[in-house]
Enzyme design. Structure first.
Site, mmCIF file in Angstrom:
data_model
loop_
_atom_site.group_PDB
_atom_site.id
_atom_site.type_symbol
_atom_site.label_atom_id
_atom_site.label_comp_id
_atom_site.label_asym_id
_atom_site.label_seq_id
_atom_site.Cartn_x
_atom_site.Cartn_y
_atom_site.Cartn_z
ATOM 1 N N ASP A 141 50.744 -34.297 19.216
ATOM 2 C CA ASP A 141 51.881 -35.001 19.830
ATOM 3 C C ASP A 141 51.786 -34.931 21.356
ATOM 4 O O ASP A 141 51.988 -35.923 22.057
ATOM 5 C CB ASP A 141 53.227 -34.465 19.315
ATOM 6 C CG ASP A 141 53.239 -32.961 19.100
ATOM 7 O OD1 ASP A 141 52.208 -32.309 19.383
ATOM 8 O OD2 ASP A 141 54.277 -32.432 18.670
ATOM 9 N N LYS B 88 47.465 -30.177 14.738
ATOM 10 C CA LYS B 88 48.859 -29.728 14.642
ATOM 11 C C LYS B 88 48.835 -28.431 13.823
ATOM 12 O O LYS B 88 49.496 -28.294 12.784
ATOM 13 C CB LYS B 88 49.698 -30.830 13.965
ATOM 14 C CG LYS B 88 51.180 -30.635 14.078
ATOM 15 C CD LYS B 88 51.748 -30.938 15.447
ATOM 16 C CE LYS B 88 53.219 -30.573 15.493
ATOM 17 N NZ LYS B 88 53.808 -30.732 16.830
ATOM 18 N N TYR C 57 43.194 -39.199 4.289
ATOM 19 C CA TYR C 57 42.490 -40.420 3.881
ATOM 20 C C TYR C 57 41.472 -40.179 2.767
ATOM 21 O O TYR C 57 40.774 -41.097 2.376
ATOM 22 C CB TYR C 57 41.750 -41.034 5.080
ATOM 23 C CG TYR C 57 42.627 -41.808 6.045
ATOM 24 C CD1 TYR C 57 44.011 -41.750 5.990
ATOM 25 C CD2 TYR C 57 42.056 -42.593 7.035
ATOM 26 C CE1 TYR C 57 44.798 -42.444 6.896
ATOM 27 C CE2 TYR C 57 42.826 -43.296 7.945
ATOM 28 C CZ TYR C 57 44.196 -43.215 7.869
ATOM 29 O OH TYR C 57 44.967 -43.912 8.765
ATOM 30 N N ASP D 193 42.161 -42.077 13.568
ATOM 31 C CA ASP D 193 42.398 -43.500 13.313
ATOM 32 C C ASP D 193 43.484 -44.018 14.265
ATOM 33 O O ASP D 193 43.329 -45.044 14.935
ATOM 34 C CB ASP D 193 42.841 -43.663 11.851
ATOM 35 C CG ASP D 193 42.840 -45.111 11.418
ATOM 36 O OD1 ASP D 193 42.225 -45.943 12.108
ATOM 37 O OD2 ASP D 193 43.466 -45.423 10.390
#
Ligand code: NAD
Length: 360
Positions: A224, A191, A124, A248
């Site tokens: 995940d 991740k 972002y 977000d």
């Protein structure tokens, strides 16, 4: 007046939920002087500028603001005014509590989570190259030369920077928040096995900084896996510390867990300034119909009161919201009721006044 606060009503349902929130915070009677300023589409119409300097100046001067959601019109040069505001004021920490509220049915036994999201870096940050542009071509060539990476000619490219310093401050913020609010543990989502040099920094920096907080238990989990466990068993989590993009997405997921976007407050906090806002957007589908649930912005107002050093008033607002929801008589349509935005606000404000002033 004891506190100067900038109020940005915003766009769509923003002015409706902002008026509702102002009514409740005025009932809390802590002496707020409101400085009203525009941002978003409303500001563009009135002042020819999506984020007028006068709005930024007012926030810098009062140091605290509360805002409704704003719409960033497509094709105006701004990717997102919210992102510009967060970056411009260096509001590096987003705090989004999601707790089960009385009388609002949820799928799980209990949910009481706080998402703490890094607010300035990651995908972002806004480093993007358009498909087919000369810059995208130059970057593709550079990537081929640097690492033999093949990026397809028809690809658009967004860059994901995550820094040690940018991460260290959000990690310290989250651990201090956990300690100060007596939370059980911090869970770091990432991740890092795939994005070793961006999420890897987030995870390694969290591990290093966590050493300074031996009294705060923490764990890490791949994003995940976190998502599936959150959906199935949210009670196993407490404070979720996440990079910008995951934060977000996961905060909207948490909103879903406790009954919808109309209920989740938020704060954007930096060293110098703080801007409080609901997690939801400007909801153009229901704007102007007096249907918007004001509770997310009212609870953002409670967070603002706590930030101003008015914890008693903050608790009164939260208790009044709980009581209105528990009674279930006054509810907006998203919670299955037929009441208007202002009817909810008036019911909450009446509860706040009763607590502030005692029985008359
Ligand atoms: P949204 O949050 O505005 O709406 C999603 C859905 O939730 C809609 O069906 C809406 O009616 C409902 N909803 C949202 N808030 C509600 C409330 N208080 N009461 C009842 N129902 C509510 O998301 P969107 O449709 O993806 O975005 C609309 C606009 O808002 C876009 O321009 C987006 O850029 C902007 N936006 C702004 C912010 C912000 O200012 N912080 C955040 C998110 C989106």
């Amino acid at each position: 007046m004891a506190h100067r606060v900038t109020l940005i009503p915003g766009d769509g349902i923003g002015p409706e939920v902002a008026t509702a929130t102002r009514l409740v915070l005025d009932a809390a009677d802590v002496g707020i002087e409101w400085i009203e300023r525009d941002a978003g589409s409303t500001a563009l119409e009135r002042h020819g500028d999506l984020l007028p300097e006068a709005t930024l100046e007012a926030i810098r001067e009062s140091r605290v603001a509360i805002k409704g959601p704003i719409t960033t019109p497509v094709g105006t040069g701004f990717r997102s005014i919210n992102v510009a505001l967060r970056q411009g004021l260096d509001l590096f920490a987003a705090v989004r509590p999601a707790r089960a509220l009385p009388g609002v049915p949820i799928r799980h036994e209990s949910v009481d989570l706080v998402v703490i999201r890094e607010n300035t870096e990651d995908l972002y940050q806004g480093i993007e190259y358009e498909r087919g542009s000369a810059h995208a071509a130059a970057l593709r060539e550079e990537l081929a030369a640097l690492g033999g990476f093949h990026v397809r000619e028809d690809a658009g490219i967004t860059v994901k920077p995550i820094s040690v310093n940018g991460t260290a401050r959000i990690v310290r913020f989250a651990f201090e928040y956990a300690r100060g609010n007596r939370r059980r543990k911090v869970t770091v989502g990432h991740k890092a096995n795939v994005m070793r040099y961006s999420d890897g920094i987030f995870l390694n920096t969290a591990a290093r900084q966590a050493e300074d907080f031996p009294d705060v238990p923490w764990e890490d989990i791949q994003i995940d896996h976190l998502s599936s466990r959150l959906a199935k068993d949210p009670g196993t989590f407490d404070v979720l510390l996440l990079p910008n993009l995951y934060g977000d997405i996961v905060s909207d997921l948490c909103a879903g867990l406790v009954g919808g976007l109309g209920l989740i407050p938020g704060a954007n906090i930096g060293w110098e300034y703080a801007v409080f806002e609901p997690v939801h957007g400007s909801a153009p589908d229901i704007a102007g119909q007096a249907k918007a649930n004001p509770i997310a912005m009212i609870l953002s107002g409670a967070m603002l009161l706590r930030h101003l050093g008015e914890p008693g008033a903050a608790e009164n607002v939260e208790s009044a919201v709980d009581e209105v929801l528990r009674q279930g008589l006054v509810r907006t349509p998203d919670l299955g009721g037929g009441s208007s935005t202002m009817q909810v606000a008036e019911a909450v404000a009446a509860g706040v006044s009763a607590w502030e002033h005692g029985p008359s």
